[in-house]
Design a protein around this motif. Structure first.
Motif, PDB file in Angstrom:
ATOM      1  N   UNK B 323      -1.429   6.797 -27.768  1.00 52.75           N
ATOM      2  CA  UNK B 323      -1.675   8.452 -27.426  1.00 52.75           C
ATOM      3  C   UNK B 323      -0.883   8.963 -28.499  1.00 52.75           C
ATOM      4  N   UNK B 380       7.487   1.506 -20.377  1.00 53.56           N
ATOM      5  CA  UNK B 380       6.364   1.827 -21.065  1.00 53.56           C
ATOM      6  C   UNK B 380       6.410   1.222 -22.560  1.00 53.56           C
ATOM      7  N   UNK B 381       5.421   0.370 -22.993  1.00 55.38           N
ATOM      8  CA  UNK B 381       5.503  -0.189 -24.407  1.00 55.38           C
ATOM      9  C   UNK B 381       4.886   0.741 -25.215  1.00 55.38           C
ATOM     10  N   UNK B 382       5.501   1.384 -26.270  1.00 55.66           N
ATOM     11  CA  UNK B 382       4.978   2.282 -27.119  1.00 55.66           C
ATOM     12  C   UNK B 382       4.089   1.730 -28.190  1.00 55.66           C
ATOM     13  N   UNK B 384       2.712  -1.458 -28.428  1.00 53.77           N
ATOM     14  CA  UNK B 384       1.873  -2.240 -27.592  1.00 53.77           C
ATOM     15  C   UNK B 384       0.922  -3.277 -28.713  1.00 53.77           C
ATOM     16  N   UNK B 394      -0.148  -8.073 -19.583  1.00 48.32           N
ATOM     17  CA  UNK B 394      -1.219  -7.172 -18.866  1.00 48.32           C
ATOM     18  C   UNK B 394      -2.194  -6.427 -19.733  1.00 48.32           C
ATOM     19  N   UNK B 395      -1.638  -6.063 -20.900  1.00 46.07           N
ATOM     20  CA  UNK B 395      -2.584  -5.339 -21.659  1.00 46.07           C
ATOM     21  C   UNK B 395      -3.488  -6.283 -22.556  1.00 46.07           C
ATOM     22  N   UNK B 398      -5.955  -7.061 -19.977  1.00 42.62           N
ATOM     23  CA  UNK B 398      -7.098  -5.741 -19.598  1.00 42.62           C
ATOM     24  C   UNK B 398      -7.835  -5.659 -20.848  1.00 42.62           C
ATOM     25  N   UNK B 399      -7.360  -5.910 -21.798  1.00 42.42           N
ATOM     26  CA  UNK B 399      -8.118  -5.605 -23.073  1.00 42.42           C
ATOM     27  C   UNK B 399      -9.232  -6.536 -23.066  1.00 42.42           C
ATOM     28  N   UNK B 402     -11.869  -5.863 -20.485  1.00 46.72           N
ATOM     29  CA  UNK B 402     -12.777  -4.644 -20.964  1.00 46.72           C
ATOM     30  C   UNK B 402     -13.549  -4.890 -22.142  1.00 46.72           C
ATOM     31  N   UNK B 403     -13.096  -5.634 -23.106  1.00 50.88           N
ATOM     32  CA  UNK B 403     -13.921  -5.949 -24.092  1.00 50.88           C
ATOM     33  C   UNK B 403     -15.302  -6.968 -23.824  1.00 50.88           C
ATOM     34  N   UNK B 405     -16.239  -6.836 -20.771  1.00 53.51           N
ATOM     35  CA  UNK B 405     -17.376  -5.817 -19.971  1.00 53.51           C
ATOM     36  C   UNK B 405     -18.187  -5.358 -20.926  1.00 53.51           C
ATOM     37  N   UNK B 406     -17.724  -4.501 -22.095  1.00 52.13           N
ATOM     38  CA  UNK B 406     -18.243  -3.885 -22.992  1.00 52.13           C
ATOM     39  C   UNK B 406     -19.375  -4.697 -23.597  1.00 52.13           C
ATOM     40  N   UNK B 409     -22.280  -5.803 -21.159  1.00 49.34           N
ATOM     41  CA  UNK B 409     -23.113  -4.714 -20.830  1.00 49.34           C
ATOM     42  C   UNK B 409     -24.115  -4.488 -21.928  1.00 49.34           C
TER      43      UNK B 409
END
Lengths: 295, 440
Positions: B323, B380-382, B384, B394-395, B398-399, B402-403, B405-406, B409
């Motif tokens: 971010x 927090x790992x800035x 990552x 974890x990242x 989750x990546x 999500x990938x 899932x994307x 779908x």
């Protein structure tokens, strides 16, 4: 298929013969309008950040008045989302509590809840694509509509939850580990990409773009559709619709009951809002594809 | 004009001048200047050399005559005030000048050895094919209006500064007006007044190893900090102290020998701390040389990643995915840039106790923007890397999820959509084009 040559109305839900049928009540339509407004606002303000590497992101942010302004608009979109989400939870609970026939709400042709028939319909739909059988006879809600509905439900929970984490990290850090914010960043961005990509391509095609629907289906704006439309899209509850039409020709403004045709003004408002939303959505999906390909 | 006319016209000024000359001579003797009071300053040279018309009669052309004109007033207003002509122009004797072997113009070196020696070694002292130096003393100091270093400094306000002399040859290197140095700093302040070297010469004042001195002459505090931080140490070849050691003088503490040297916080082994072949992290590497932005609008103020990524592309990449990086690259100056977390002139590896992002100070650093941050927040790992399963499980997962899932779908519904489109267009059967399947 109708063989008449008369001018077809713009609104796919007004095409064909038969009386009009109530499909969505005022609550459904207002909620859906809130979903459109907040979803587009969130997409327009969030995608430039997600694809900050793309050439279109910086000009878009400038147009909105900078990153801080885009952030503020994004949070306004989030608040609208949480409002309709809360509203809807209350609506569903109230409907469940006050329902005279709770079973009908949860199971069967009129229900929004997924059941095994949806899997069979899904398979039947593919068989029909390949010419191996008749098209499935969807009830009040097809598996596509159920998927859309629960995708929003899931999406709001996941994107909204991770978004809150990123909005108030100091507060959530009191009881969440540091990596939760890393995970929230990934989940928020990718789930948002899934949601926008899905709505602006699959939902738009299913509802507005495919033959027989193109260019716009206003049923969610005017709340009503012709009997012929119901016969095409939701033949599974046609018996129910016809029975209500015979039994209570001037019945309540409730789903599946006969309805007066939408006024010209209502159709115009529906067309205007619908086309604006479609245009923004199609522009955004174009930008997403651009960014995915060239970024 | 005939000589007779000239004689009648010129007699009175000559008289006046002779009187003035006498007066000057008397004054010189009477005031008894201890250093140079022994001679009449121009020894009568001005009788001819102040007069263009007179010189024109004897010089081969007007240009040469102009060159020979010298006004005493100019000399007296210069750094050579009170000096006799013969102190530089020796052996000319009386008029008519006998252009013998003794008639020479002494070089500046005879008095200013201290300046000419380094000049000879510098880039301006290099003799060209014509045996002339690239830029002699007079090119910068003038001839009879010779300016002292002080004068060149003092004249700065009127735009007569030494820099103006430099720019007369080095046109393209003039400082743009937005550069804060344009008003305050002379070329020679950074490039050395006499021992000027080419910028890529290791002895140039702007050479990597010397920038700390050069810039530090004014920016003392920053240079002092930089000299011992990770950038300064790398440029100057200092060993960097280990955690807990403030002094770098023991070669045994060199981080080259430190087995943990390559590791960053969280051991992101996949990330390269510095790109191969990165240029030395000098002052100008980050701030630029000519055209330095004022600090308040500096690229470094709030958007330092644009600079840092030149050498730290791995870390810049993961930053731009976060971010902080996304907002900054889109124009936010509130979101953290590299310098907001790492500092600018006191950057240390995170294992160093002085590092802003080391264990001891990380929370404090986060709190400058997030005042209520706690230890968990700071974890927090800035930077990552979602491909790094080992360090960011974890990242990574989750990546992956999500990938998956994307892709899942879009694969299912993409097929769903395309087949449907095909069914309704290309394969519109006679049976049931509507999709109601009823066959009606």
């Amino acid at each position: 298929m109708s063989t008449t040559t008369r001018q077809e109305p713009l609104d796919a839900a007004q095409r064909g013969d038969g009386h009009f049928v109530w499909r969505f009540n005022i609550y459904h339509r207002v909620t859906h309008a809130l979903v459109i407004v907040s979803f587009l606002l969130l997409a327009v303000t969030g995608l430039p950040l997600r694809f900050s590497c793309a050439v279109w992101s910086a000009p878009m942010i400038r147009l909105m008045g900078g990153v801080e302004m885009a952030g503020l608009l994004h949070r306004i979109g989030a608040v609208i989302t949480f409002v309709y989400f809360g509203m809807h939870l209350a609506y569903v609970i109230r409907a469940l509590v006050t329902s005279k026939d709770r079973m009908k709400m949860l199971w069967g042709k009129e229900s929004m809840v997924p059941h095994p028939q949806d899997v069979l319909d899904f398979i039947a739909q593919f068989k029909w694509y390949l010419g191996r059988g008749p098209a499935p006879r969807f009830g009040r809600y097809s598996y596509m509509e159920k998927f859309d509905y629960f995708a929003v439900f899931w999406g709001v929970a996941i994107i909204g939850g991770s978004g809150l984490l990123l909005w108030f990290p100091e507060y959530f850090a009191a009881w969440l580990p540091g990596w939760a914010f890393n995970v929230a960043t990934v989940v928020h961005a990718d789930e948002a990409l899934l949601a926008t990509g899905f709505i602006f391509s699959v939902h738009f095609f299913n509802v507005h773009m495919r033959p027989h629907k193109f260019p716009l289906d206003e049923v969610m704006f005017t709340g009503r559709a012709t009997r012929e439309y119901m016969e095409e899209e939701h033949p599974g509850i046609l018996d129910h619709v016809d029975r209500l039409a015979t039994e209570r020709p001037d019945g309540p403004q409730a789903q599946d009951h006969p309805a007066p045709p939408p006024s010209h003004t209502q159709s115009l408002i529906g067309a205007t809002l619908g086309f604006i939303a479609l245009a923004i959505g199609l522009m955004l999906i174009g930008m997403i594809v651009w960014a995915v390909l060239f970024c | 004009m005939n000589p007779a006319d000239r004689g009648t016209h010129r007699a009175p000024p000559i008289l006046i001048r002779a009187c003035a000359l006498a007066a000057v001579a008397v004054a010189a003797i009477w005031t008894a200047q201890p250093a140079s009071g022994q001679t009449i300053p121009d020894g009568g040279c001005g009788l001819c050399h102040a007069e263009l018309e007179l010189l024109r009669q004897h010089a081969p052309n007007l240009a040469e005559a102009r060159r020979l004109v010298t006004r005493r007033a100019d000399i007296d207003a210069s750094a050579h005030q009170g000096m006799a002509c013969a102190e530089c122009h020796t052996g000319f004797g009386r008029y008519p000048h006998t252009a013998g072997p003794t008639a020479v113009t002494a070089t500046c070196q005879s008095c200013h050895e201290e300046q000419t020696d380094p000049w000879t070694a510098g880039v301006h002292g290099v003799l060209g094919d014509d045996r002339e130096p690239a830029a002699g003393c007079s090119a910068c100091h003038g001839v009879h209006t010779v300016a002292s270093a002080q004068d060149l400094v003092a004249d700065h306000e009127e735009g007569q500064a030494l820099s103006v002399q430099c720019v007369s040859c080095h046109e393209a290197r003039a400082l743009p007006a937005m550069d804060p140095h344009a008003d305050s700093t002379r070329c020679a302040d950074c490039h050395a007044p006499h021992r000027t070297r080419a910028v890529d010469d290791p002895e140039s004042w702007v050479a990597p190893a010397l920038q700390g001195e050069t810039c530090g002459a004014c920016h003392e505090e920053n240079a002092e900090a930089w000299r011992v931080d990770v950038h300064g140490a790398a440029v100057l070849g200092h060993p960097l102290p280990r955690p807990g050691e403030d002094h770098a003088d023991d070669p045994a503490t060199s981080h080259e020998d430190d087995p943990a040297a390559g590791e960053d916080r969280g051991g992101g082994h996949a990330k390269q701390p510095v790109d191969a072949g990165a240029e030395p992290a000098t002052c100008t590497a980050c701030h630029g040389g000519h055209g330095v932005h004022p600090v308040e609008e500096d690229r470094l103020a709030g958007n330092s990643s644009a600079i840092c990524e030149g050498c730290h592309s791995d870390y810049a990449g993961s930053y731009l995915d976060s971010y902080h990086g996304q907002a900054t690259s889109l124009g936010s100056r509130a979101a953290a840039d590299c310098a907001a977390c790492h500092g600018s002139h006191e950057i240390y590896p995170s294992r160093d106790h002085r590092s802003w992002v080391g264990d001891e100070r990380l929370l404090e650093t986060c709190q400058t923007c997030h005042p209520r941050a706690n230890a968990s927040f700071a974890a927090f790992a800035p930077h990552v890397d979602h491909h790094d399963r080992e360090n960011y499980p974890y990242v990574y997962w989750s990546y992956r999820l999500m990938t998956g899932l994307l892709i899942g779908v879009f694969a299912v519904f993409g097929l769903h959509t395309f087949l449907w489109l095909g069914r309704l267009t290309l394969f519109r059967g006679a049976d049931d084009g509507h999709g109601d399947g009823s066959g009606s």
